[in-house]
Design a protein around this motif. Structure first.
Motif, mmCIF file in Angstrom:
data_model
loop_
_atom_site.group_PDB
_atom_site.id
_atom_site.type_symbol
_atom_site.label_atom_id
_atom_site.label_comp_id
_atom_site.label_asym_id
_atom_site.label_seq_id
_atom_site.Cartn_x
_atom_site.Cartn_y
_atom_site.Cartn_z
ATOM 1 N N ARG A 26 31.052 51.417 89.002
ATOM 2 C CA ARG A 26 30.313 51.709 87.774
ATOM 3 C C ARG A 26 31.060 51.146 86.561
ATOM 4 O O ARG A 26 30.470 50.559 85.664
ATOM 5 N N LEU A 29 30.678 47.226 86.788
ATOM 6 C CA LEU A 29 29.335 46.697 86.598
ATOM 7 C C LEU A 29 28.641 47.227 85.349
ATOM 8 O O LEU A 29 27.686 46.625 84.876
ATOM 9 N N ASN A 31 26.802 49.793 85.321
ATOM 10 C CA ASN A 31 25.463 50.220 85.725
ATOM 11 C C ASN A 31 25.597 51.144 86.932
ATOM 12 O O ASN A 31 26.059 50.729 87.991
ATOM 13 N N HIS A 33 23.255 52.503 88.862
ATOM 14 C CA HIS A 33 22.369 52.214 89.997
ATOM 15 C C HIS A 33 22.949 51.114 90.878
ATOM 16 O O HIS A 33 22.979 51.233 92.105
ATOM 17 N N ASP A 34 23.391 50.018 90.240
ATOM 18 C CA ASP A 34 23.983 48.924 91.014
ATOM 19 C C ASP A 34 25.278 49.380 91.684
ATOM 20 O O ASP A 34 25.565 48.997 92.818
ATOM 21 N N ASP A 37 24.380 51.324 94.766
ATOM 22 C CA ASP A 37 23.924 50.416 95.824
ATOM 23 C C ASP A 37 25.088 49.701 96.489
ATOM 24 O O ASP A 37 25.167 49.606 97.715
ATOM 25 N N LEU A 38 26.011 49.186 95.676
ATOM 26 C CA LEU A 38 27.134 48.440 96.243
ATOM 27 C C LEU A 38 28.128 49.355 96.957
ATOM 28 O O LEU A 38 28.719 48.950 97.961
ATOM 29 N N ASP A 41 26.506 49.838 100.240
ATOM 30 C CA ASP A 41 26.630 48.614 101.044
ATOM 31 C C ASP A 41 28.051 48.421 101.570
ATOM 32 O O ASP A 41 28.244 47.907 102.670
ATOM 33 N N VAL A 70 30.201 42.352 95.051
ATOM 34 C CA VAL A 70 29.922 42.091 93.633
ATOM 35 C C VAL A 70 29.739 40.589 93.415
ATOM 36 O O VAL A 70 28.806 40.157 92.739
ATOM 37 N N ARG A 73 26.439 39.566 94.752
ATOM 38 C CA ARG A 73 25.369 40.030 93.868
ATOM 39 C C ARG A 73 25.224 39.112 92.673
ATOM 40 O O ARG A 73 24.117 38.701 92.319
ATOM 41 N N LEU A 77 22.079 36.723 91.624
ATOM 42 C CA LEU A 77 21.443 36.821 90.308
ATOM 43 C C LEU A 77 21.450 35.473 89.600
ATOM 44 O O LEU A 77 20.476 35.109 88.929
#
Length: 168
Positions: A26, A29, A31, A33-34, A37-38, A41, A70, A73, A77
């Motif tokens: 957090r 990033l 964020n 939510h991301d 997720d990571l 994962d 990361v 990701r 993107l």
């Protein structure tokens, strides 16, 4: 007599470090939510590898996996952003459907992953040959390798392209 069963190593790893990893991601990033997720994962990767009991430095190991995720990701993107810019530059009648867009992005991600797996030298040779149209001799001269090495790396890259094409 104590009949409590000790949790398996993955359960212990998750319980002891998931919150910490989620917080670390957090902060990196910006964020939640991301990050969630990571973090998820990361533990899925460990579960798939089935090697939780062999981890000596859990946080270092988790960070190593998370950093790779990361990078993946941000690479995805970046590819998606480049594709969206290309689409935005197209005239409206040439716009593609959402389904076609998803297929193209999936293919671009697969090509990027394939090129990344080739290694830096083979990837560079492939890109110089395919996108700059350079001859084997020019590529060899530019990179300081023999024409035979250029042919070998390009053959490996093209073989990977064929494998990728068969999977589509």
């Amino acid at each position: 007599m104590n009949t409590a069963v000790s949790p398996d190593p993955l359960t212990s790893l998750y319980r002891d470090h998931h919150g910490w990893l989620n917080g670390w991601l957090r902060r990196k990033l910006g964020n939640g939510h991301d990050a969630a997720d990571l973090a998820h994962d990361t533990f899925l990767r460990i579960l798939a590898a089935r090697n939780a009991q062999a981890i000596e430095e859990p946080r270092k190991y988790l960070v190593t996996i998370a950093k790779g995720l990361v990078v993946d990701r941000f690479r995805r993107l970046s590819i998606e952003e480049a594709w969206l810019e290309t689409l935005a530059a197209r005239p409206e009648p040439l716009a593609v459907s959402p389904e076609t867009r998803a297929l193209i992005l999936e293919t671009l991600f697969a090509i990027d992953h394939m090129l990344d797996a080739l290694g830096p030298r083979a990837r560079e040779i492939f890109l110089l040959a395919q996108f700059e149209g350079l001859s084997y001799a020019v590529i060899g001269e530019r990179l300081g390798v023999s024409v035979t090495a250029v042919k070998k790396h390009l053959a490996r890259a093209l073989a990977q392209c064929l494998i990728l094409a068969e999977g589509c």
